[in-house]
Scaffold this motif. Structure first.
Motif, PDB file in Angstrom:
ATOM      1  N   SER A  86       0.823  -1.207   0.000  1.00  0.00           N
ATOM      2  CA  SER A  86       0.000   0.000   0.000  1.00  0.00           C
ATOM      3  C   SER A  86       0.861   1.263   0.000  1.00  0.00           C
ATOM      4  CB  SER A  86      -0.930   0.000   1.223  1.00  0.00           C
ATOM      5  OG  SER A  86      -1.797  -1.117   1.197  1.00  0.00           O
ATOM      6  N   GLY A  87       2.169   1.099  -0.159  1.00  0.00           N
ATOM      7  CA  GLY A  87       3.063   2.243  -0.217  1.00  0.00           C
ATOM      8  C   GLY A  87       3.434   2.819   1.136  1.00  0.00           C
ATOM      9  N   ILE A  88       3.096   2.105   2.216  1.00  0.00           N
ATOM     10  CA  ILE A  88       3.357   2.607   3.567  1.00  0.00           C
ATOM     11  C   ILE A  88       4.741   2.160   4.026  1.00  0.00           C
ATOM     12  CG2 ILE A  88       2.597   2.519   5.978  1.00  0.00           C
ATOM     13  CD1 ILE A  88      -0.261   1.912   4.768  1.00  0.00           C
ATOM     14  N   THR A  89       5.600   3.120   4.313  1.00  0.00           N
ATOM     15  CA  THR A  89       6.963   2.827   4.765  1.00  0.00           C
ATOM     16  C   THR A  89       7.186   3.219   6.225  1.00  0.00           C
ATOM     17  OG1 THR A  89       7.701   4.958   3.868  1.00  0.00           O
ATOM     18  CG2 THR A  89       7.943   3.029   2.446  1.00  0.00           C
ATOM     19  N   THR A  90       6.265   4.002   6.774  1.00  0.00           N
ATOM     20  CA  THR A  90       6.306   4.367   8.192  1.00  0.00           C
ATOM     21  C   THR A  90       4.898   4.240   8.748  1.00  0.00           C
ATOM     22  OG1 THR A  90       8.122   5.945   7.869  1.00  0.00           O
ATOM     23  CG2 THR A  90       6.817   6.182   9.873  1.00  0.00           C
ATOM     24  N   VAL A  91       4.772   3.626   9.918  1.00  0.00           N
ATOM     25  CA  VAL A  91       3.458   3.406  10.500  1.00  0.00           C
ATOM     26  C   VAL A  91       3.495   3.747  11.988  1.00  0.00           C
ATOM     27  CG1 VAL A  91       3.908   0.966  11.016  1.00  0.00           C
ATOM     28  CG2 VAL A  91       1.558   1.731  10.682  1.00  0.00           C
ATOM     29  N   VAL A  92       2.372   4.245  12.488  1.00  0.00           N
ATOM     30  CA  VAL A  92       2.216   4.485  13.923  1.00  0.00           C
ATOM     31  C   VAL A  92       1.135   3.543  14.427  1.00  0.00           C
ATOM     32  CG1 VAL A  92       1.744   6.148  15.749  1.00  0.00           C
ATOM     33  CG2 VAL A  92       2.853   6.908  13.624  1.00  0.00           C
ATOM     34  N   GLY A  93       1.497   2.675  15.361  1.00  0.00           N
ATOM     35  CA  GLY A  93       0.570   1.696  15.902  1.00  0.00           C
ATOM     36  C   GLY A  93      -0.104   2.192  17.167  1.00  0.00           C
ATOM     37  N   LEU A  94      -1.335   1.747  17.371  1.00  0.00           N
ATOM     38  CA  LEU A  94      -2.070   2.117  18.588  1.00  0.00           C
ATOM     39  C   LEU A  94      -3.151   1.090  18.890  1.00  0.00           C
ATOM     40  CD1 LEU A  94      -4.277   3.186  16.536  1.00  0.00           C
ATOM     41  CD2 LEU A  94      -3.583   5.474  17.190  1.00  0.00           C
ATOM     42  N   LEU A  95      -3.685   1.179  20.094  1.00  0.00           N
ATOM     43  CA  LEU A  95      -4.798   0.329  20.505  1.00  0.00           C
ATOM     44  C   LEU A  95      -6.113   1.072  20.297  1.00  0.00           C
ATOM     45  CD1 LEU A  95      -3.354  -1.120  23.839  1.00  0.00           C
ATOM     46  CD2 LEU A  95      -3.329  -2.182  21.573  1.00  0.00           C
ATOM     47  N   GLY A  96      -7.226   0.343  20.458  1.00  0.00           N
ATOM     48  CA  GLY A  96      -8.536   0.952  20.289  1.00  0.00           C
ATOM     49  C   GLY A  96      -9.415   0.686  21.490  1.00  0.00           C
ATOM     50  N   THR A  97     -10.599   0.145  21.235  1.00  0.00           N
ATOM     51  CA  THR A  97     -11.544  -0.154  22.308  1.00  0.00           C
ATOM     52  C   THR A  97     -10.964  -1.134  23.319  1.00  0.00           C
ATOM     53  OG1 THR A  97     -13.302   0.027  20.657  1.00  0.00           O
ATOM     54  CG2 THR A  97     -13.902  -0.900  22.780  1.00  0.00           C
ATOM     55  N   ASP A  98     -10.263  -2.129  22.807  1.00  0.00           N
ATOM     56  CA  ASP A  98      -9.814  -3.250  23.636  1.00  0.00           C
ATOM     57  C   ASP A  98      -8.425  -2.997  24.227  1.00  0.00           C
ATOM     58  OD1 ASP A  98      -9.271  -5.658  24.814  1.00  0.00           O
ATOM     59  OD2 ASP A  98      -9.288  -6.836  22.971  1.00  0.00           O
ATOM     60  N   GLY A  99      -8.426  -2.602  25.494  1.00  0.00           N
ATOM     61  CA  GLY A  99      -7.180  -2.502  26.236  1.00  0.00           C
ATOM     62  C   GLY A  99      -7.133  -3.557  27.328  1.00  0.00           C
ATOM     63  N   THR A 100      -7.953  -4.600  27.157  1.00  0.00           N
ATOM     64  CA  THR A 100      -8.054  -5.672  28.147  1.00  0.00           C
ATOM     65  C   THR A 100      -7.407  -6.951  27.640  1.00  0.00           C
ATOM     66  OG1 THR A 100     -10.120  -4.732  28.972  1.00  0.00           O
ATOM     67  CG2 THR A 100      -9.654  -7.028  29.560  1.00  0.00           C
ATOM     68  N   THR A 101      -7.842  -7.429  26.456  1.00  0.00           N
ATOM     69  CA  THR A 101      -7.203  -8.624  25.901  1.00  0.00           C
ATOM     70  C   THR A 101      -5.992  -8.249  25.059  1.00  0.00           C
ATOM     71  OG1 THR A 101      -8.439  -8.749  23.796  1.00  0.00           O
ATOM     72  CG2 THR A 101      -9.491  -9.677  25.757  1.00  0.00           C
ATOM     73  N   ARG A 102      -5.814  -6.960  24.820  1.00  0.00           N
ATOM     74  CA  ARG A 102      -4.616  -6.467  24.129  1.00  0.00           C
ATOM     75  C   ARG A 102      -3.903  -5.515  25.083  1.00  0.00           C
ATOM     76  NH1 ARG A 102      -5.743  -7.960  18.793  1.00  0.00           N
ATOM     77  NH2 ARG A 102      -7.976  -8.033  18.305  1.00  0.00           N
ATOM     78  N   SER A 103      -2.612  -5.318  24.875  1.00  0.00           N
ATOM     79  CA  SER A 103      -1.835  -4.531  25.830  1.00  0.00           C
ATOM     80  C   SER A 103      -0.816  -3.665  25.122  1.00  0.00           C
ATOM     81  CB  SER A 103      -1.106  -5.471  26.799  1.00  0.00           C
ATOM     82  OG  SER A 103      -0.120  -6.226  26.090  1.00  0.00           O
ATOM     83  N   VAL A 104      -0.298  -2.684  25.847  1.00  0.00           N
ATOM     84  CA  VAL A 104       0.776  -1.845  25.316  1.00  0.00           C
ATOM     85  C   VAL A 104       2.034  -2.685  25.113  1.00  0.00           C
ATOM     86  CG1 VAL A 104       2.183   0.214  25.699  1.00  0.00           C
ATOM     87  CG2 VAL A 104      -0.204   0.194  26.424  1.00  0.00           C
ATOM     88  N   GLU A 105       2.242  -3.691  25.982  1.00  0.00           N
ATOM     89  CA  GLU A 105       3.384  -4.592  25.804  1.00  0.00           C
ATOM     90  C   GLU A 105       3.319  -5.285  24.443  1.00  0.00           C
ATOM     91  OE1 GLU A 105       2.721  -4.516  30.323  1.00  0.00           O
ATOM     92  OE2 GLU A 105       1.541  -4.294  28.504  1.00  0.00           O
ATOM     93  N   ASN A 106       2.136  -5.799  24.108  1.00  0.00           N
ATOM     94  CA  ASN A 106       1.926  -6.456  22.823  1.00  0.00           C
ATOM     95  C   ASN A 106       2.154  -5.490  21.672  1.00  0.00           C
ATOM     96  OD1 ASN A 106      -1.015  -7.769  21.109  1.00  0.00           O
ATOM     97  ND2 ASN A 106       1.112  -8.337  20.853  1.00  0.00           N
ATOM     98  N   LEU A 107       1.670  -4.257  21.836  1.00  0.00           N
ATOM     99  CA  LEU A 107       1.816  -3.227  20.812  1.00  0.00           C
ATOM    100  C   LEU A 107       3.285  -2.907  20.545  1.00  0.00           C
ATOM    101  CD1 LEU A 107       0.247  -1.063  19.062  1.00  0.00           C
ATOM    102  CD2 LEU A 107       0.608   0.486  20.999  1.00  0.00           C
ATOM    103  N   VAL A 108       4.042  -2.708  21.605  1.00  0.00           N
ATOM    104  CA  VAL A 108       5.465  -2.379  21.450  1.00  0.00           C
ATOM    105  C   VAL A 108       6.223  -3.553  20.837  1.00  0.00           C
ATOM    106  CG1 VAL A 108       7.590  -1.831  22.705  1.00  0.00           C
ATOM    107  CG2 VAL A 108       5.458  -0.653  23.285  1.00  0.00           C
ATOM    108  N   ALA A 109       5.895  -4.770  21.253  1.00  0.00           N
ATOM    109  CA  ALA A 109       6.556  -5.945  20.674  1.00  0.00           C
ATOM    110  C   ALA A 109       6.293  -6.026  19.172  1.00  0.00           C
ATOM    111  CB  ALA A 109       6.073  -7.215  21.370  1.00  0.00           C
ATOM    112  N   LYS A 110       5.051  -5.768  18.760  1.00  0.00           N
ATOM    113  CA  LYS A 110       4.718  -5.788  17.331  1.00  0.00           C
ATOM    114  C   LYS A 110       5.438  -4.673  16.585  1.00  0.00           C
ATOM    115  CE  LYS A 110       2.509  -7.060  13.598  1.00  0.00           C
ATOM    116  NZ  LYS A 110       2.810  -8.339  12.917  1.00  0.00           N
ATOM    117  N   ALA A 111       5.544  -3.516  17.203  1.00  0.00           N
ATOM    118  CA  ALA A 111       6.281  -2.412  16.579  1.00  0.00           C
ATOM    119  C   ALA A 111       7.736  -2.807  16.348  1.00  0.00           C
ATOM    120  CB  ALA A 111       6.198  -1.164  17.462  1.00  0.00           C
ATOM    121  N   LYS A 112       8.341  -3.440  17.336  1.00  0.00           N
ATOM    122  CA  LYS A 112       9.730  -3.867  17.196  1.00  0.00           C
ATOM    123  C   LYS A 112       9.859  -4.930  16.104  1.00  0.00           C
ATOM    124  CE  LYS A 112      11.102  -2.828  21.988  1.00  0.00           C
ATOM    125  NZ  LYS A 112      12.132  -1.814  21.669  1.00  0.00           N
TER     126      LYS A 112
END
Length: 380
Positions: A86-112
């Motif tokens: 899709s031509g995306i070379t830089t992305v900013v990840g974030l969470l949405g409604t679900d901060g219970t079954t998903r976590s900031v730890e998971n988000l940072v790991a995926k970013a890495k």
């Protein structure tokens, strides 16, 4: 090392037909002619093609969104090639409604993980809920000490939010602002805007009652309904930055909204566009019952750009700015990102004349060539 020869370059402003030399992940030279011959240098013929900065998608649920219709509606994590094609070379990840079954730890790991696979990735701590979920236990510490985290996320005017008070919103914005100053990062608070009748009123009230700079708070999805969009225009005229979401129905699609904004005297540099990719879209009845749910695609970013140029006849350089330089400046990563310039990261798209994606280069590495994926993610 790569040399791209004889290509029309948009930086996003048009700078002419150029040769570009890439080495070490950076753009080293931009000249009318670069004559370097070596067997280790890959040569790309840019004749009859267009080169632009890579897209920056600042709102993607990289760990998957959804979950509002029970566990089976949790969207999967995004994969590398969904972004690069899709031509995306830089992305900013974030969470949405679900901060219970998903976590900031998971988000940072995926970013890495995505960074290891070859693209540039940032992230925001938090989710829709308040008190804000974090990794370290502190919004400030998340931003200051975690490399990828540049801001925080919250939600207002939405039945899924925590119905923050103005005082709580102001405190969160202040924490984000100070943490950004301490760490040399953007320090921004992304505010998911729902369909609630209050709209942006809480943000306007916080601005009136405090000394928080207007560019700290970044409302997104402001084109989801007409009344909210009008407030968004007012906010942008005051100097704030508003974010439009792709995939909104036609009247309020970004390609129409940017034209309307120009007619109303809104500065284009105060508008950005993002996909909300891999987040869920949902519809509810008058009693708040979920009646339909789906998942947004990051490809909507590229489709919107193409529609702006081909259907709305918006000039290429102006259309590009909403996906590149405007976003990079808003995230305070310009001119490292968001432009074609000597010393900038070698993040770029090569388009055919019909604006089909031909090549995508991220950090100097060819990810897509002749429209085909060269580099896949680990489990694709």
């Amino acid at each position: 090392m790569i040399i791209i020869k004889n290509i029309d370059v948009y930086s996003p402003d048009y700078i002419g037909k150029k040769d570009i030399f890439i080495s070490g992940g950076k753009i080293n030279l931009i000249r009318d002619n670069i004559d370097i011959n070596h067997e280790d240098i890959k040569v790309i013929d840019g004749s009859n093609k267009i080169l632009t900065p890579g897209f920056i998608d600042q709102h993607v649920h990289i760990t998957g969104g959804g979950g509002e219709g029970s566990f089976k509606t949790r969207a999967p994590e995004i994969t590398l090639s969904k972004l690069t094609t899709s031509g995306i070379t830089t992305v900013v990840g974030l969470l949405g409604t679900d901060g219970t079954t998903r976590s900031v730890e998971n988000l940072v790991a995926k970013a890495k993980a995505l960074k290891e696979e070859g693209i540039s990735v940032y992230a925001h701590t938090g989710s829709y809920e308040y008190p804000t979920i974090t990794l370290t236990g502190s919004v400030k510490k998340d931003i200051v000490f975690i490399e990828e985290i540049i801001g925080a996320k919250t939600a207002i005017s939405d039945h899924r939010s925590s119905s923050m008070t103005n005082t709580q919103l102001a405190q969160l914005a202040s924490d984000v602002r100070v943490a950004g100053m301490m760490s040399g990062k953007a320090g921004i608070l992304v505010i998911h805007m729902g369909n609630g009748e209050k709209g942006l009123n809480p943000v306007f009230e916080v601005l009136k009652e405090t000394e928080i700079p207007i560019k700290t708070m970044r409302p997104t999805h402001v084109n989801r309904r007409r009344e909210l969009l009008e407030q968004g225009f007012e906010y942008a005229k005051m100097g704030g930055i508003i974010d439009l979401t792709c995939g909104i129905y036609d009247e309020l699609s970004p390609k129409n909204v940017v034209k309307e904004a120009e007619n109303k005297g809104v500065l284009s540099e105060n508008i950005t566009i993002s996909s909300d990719g891999y987040g869920s879209w949902s519809k509810y009845d008058e009693n708040g019952n979920l009646i339909k749910i789906g998942v947004s695609s990051v490809s909507s970013l590229y489709k919107e750009f193409k529609a702006m140029v081909n259907e709305s006849e918006i000039a290429i350089d102006r259309a590009l700015s909403y996906f590149t330089s405007n976003v990079a400046k808003a995230l305070e990563i310009y001119p490292k990102k968001g432009c074609i310039a000597e010393g900038s990261d070698a993040d770029m798209i090569i388009f055919n004349n019909d604006f089909c994606i031909d090549h995508v280069i991220a950090n100097g590495r060819v990810m897509v060539e002749d429209g085909k994926v060269l580099v896949y993610g680990s489990y694709e």
